[in-house]
Design a protein around this motif. Structure first.
Motif, PDB file in Angstrom:
ATOM      1  N   PHE A  18      12.651 -15.144   3.211  1.00 45.41           N
ATOM      2  CA  PHE A  18      11.252 -15.506   3.391  1.00 45.41           C
ATOM      3  C   PHE A  18      10.375 -14.256   3.533  1.00 45.41           C
ATOM      4  N   LEU A  19      10.827 -13.286   4.326  1.00 40.90           N
ATOM      5  CA  LEU A  19      10.047 -12.068   4.540  1.00 40.90           C
ATOM      6  C   LEU A  19       9.924 -11.246   3.259  1.00 40.90           C
ATOM      7  N   ALA A  20      11.017 -11.109   2.526  1.00 39.49           N
ATOM      8  CA  ALA A  20      10.971 -10.364   1.255  1.00 39.49           C
ATOM      9  C   ALA A  20      10.044 -11.063   0.271  1.00 39.49           C
ATOM     10  N   ASP A  21      10.124 -12.383   0.208  1.00 34.54           N
ATOM     11  CA  ASP A  21       9.238 -13.145  -0.679  1.00 34.54           C
ATOM     12  C   ASP A  21       7.778 -12.985  -0.259  1.00 34.54           C
ATOM     13  N   GLY A  22       7.527 -12.994   1.034  1.00 32.34           N
ATOM     14  CA  GLY A  22       6.167 -12.838   1.536  1.00 32.34           C
ATOM     15  C   GLY A  22       5.569 -11.488   1.192  1.00 32.34           C
ATOM     16  N   LEU A  23       6.379 -10.449   1.274  1.00 31.96           N
ATOM     17  CA  LEU A  23       5.902  -9.116   0.873  1.00 31.96           C
ATOM     18  C   LEU A  23       5.470  -9.112  -0.590  1.00 31.96           C
ATOM     19  N   ARG A  24       6.324  -9.692  -1.420  1.00 29.72           N
ATOM     20  CA  ARG A  24       6.039  -9.720  -2.858  1.00 29.72           C
ATOM     21  C   ARG A  24       4.784 -10.545  -3.139  1.00 29.72           C
ATOM     22  N   LYS A  25       4.725 -11.732  -2.566  1.00 32.09           N
ATOM     23  CA  LYS A  25       3.588 -12.629  -2.802  1.00 32.09           C
ATOM     24  C   LYS A  25       2.303 -12.065  -2.208  1.00 32.09           C
ATOM     25  N   GLY A  26       2.440 -11.255  -1.174  1.00 26.43           N
ATOM     26  CA  GLY A  26       1.276 -10.618  -0.553  1.00 26.43           C
ATOM     27  C   GLY A  26       0.739  -9.446  -1.353  1.00 26.43           C
ATOM     28  N   GLY A  27       1.417  -9.118  -2.443  1.00 30.95           N
ATOM     29  CA  GLY A  27       0.927  -8.066  -3.327  1.00 30.95           C
ATOM     30  C   GLY A  27       1.426  -6.673  -3.023  1.00 30.95           C
ATOM     31  N   ALA A  28       2.350  -6.536  -2.101  1.00 34.18           N
ATOM     32  CA  ALA A  28       2.878  -5.198  -1.797  1.00 34.18           C
ATOM     33  C   ALA A  28       3.708  -4.697  -2.971  1.00 34.18           C
ATOM     34  N   ARG A  45       6.590  -1.807  -4.338  1.00 35.42           N
ATOM     35  CA  ARG A  45       7.822  -1.316  -3.723  1.00 35.42           C
ATOM     36  C   ARG A  45       7.576  -0.102  -2.834  1.00 35.42           C
ATOM     37  N   ALA A  46       6.683   0.782  -3.248  1.00 29.87           N
ATOM     38  CA  ALA A  46       6.401   1.979  -2.449  1.00 29.87           C
ATOM     39  C   ALA A  46       5.777   1.600  -1.108  1.00 29.87           C
ATOM     40  N   ARG A  47       4.827   0.692  -1.112  1.00 28.80           N
ATOM     41  CA  ARG A  47       4.177   0.268   0.139  1.00 28.80           C
ATOM     42  C   ARG A  47       5.127  -0.512   1.025  1.00 28.80           C
ATOM     43  N   ALA A  48       6.039  -1.239   0.420  1.00 26.36           N
ATOM     44  CA  ALA A  48       6.974  -2.073   1.183  1.00 26.36           C
ATOM     45  C   ALA A  48       8.254  -1.330   1.561  1.00 26.36           C
ATOM     46  N   HIS A  49       8.383  -0.077   1.172  1.00 23.30           N
ATOM     47  CA  HIS A  49       9.635   0.671   1.330  1.00 23.30           C
ATOM     48  C   HIS A  49      10.231   0.583   2.731  1.00 23.30           C
TER      49      HIS A  49
END
Length: 130
Positions: free
Chosen positions: A32-42, A44-48
């Motif tokens: 859920f958290l990984a999906d939320g990061l992606r859907k939130g527009g982050a 890979r660099a920002r989400a690192h």
């Protein structure tokens, strides 16, 4: 990596009541958290940092619940996995939880589920550690 996972859980649970208890069931939350990061527009660099924390957490679930140990990967393994560390299962197989989290983040595909990864993982120990 154990300290990294602990620091991630501490940060994540300080603001939110997230059930990050190192159980296999908690890996649904990682999905859920990984999906939320992606859907939130982050990207890979920002989400690192978050992705590393999630990967450390997944690895620590494997250590605590499946009998794995953290290992420094050798040069060929680093090239293959794209990570400096992984986990070795009781049967000797090496897995890449950090890379698995990145795959989930990048694709969101159901087959990249971290919970399913745990449940179908070869080489798990039947014992449950505290």
């Amino acid at each position: 990596m154990r300290a990294c996972a602990g620091a991630f859980v501490e940060r994540a649970t300080a603001r939110h009541r997230l059930p990050l208890d190192y159980s296999p069931a908690s890996l649904r939350l990682v999905d859920f958290l990984a999906d939320g990061l992606r859907k939130g527009g982050a990207d890979r660099a920002r989400a690192h940092d978050t992705l590393v924390g999630l990967g450390a957490y997944v690895g620590e679930v494997l250590v605590r619940r499946a009998g794995a140990v953290w290992v420094d990967l050798d040069e060929p393994q680093r090239g293959w996995f794209g990570q400096p560390v992984g986990v070795r299962m009781p049967d000797g197989r090496v897995w890449n939880p950090l890379g698995k989290v990145v795959n989930r983040f990048e694709t969101g595909a159901p087959e990249e589920s971290l919970r399913t990864f745990y449940l179908t993982l070869h080489g798990r120990s039947r014992r449950v550690a505290a």
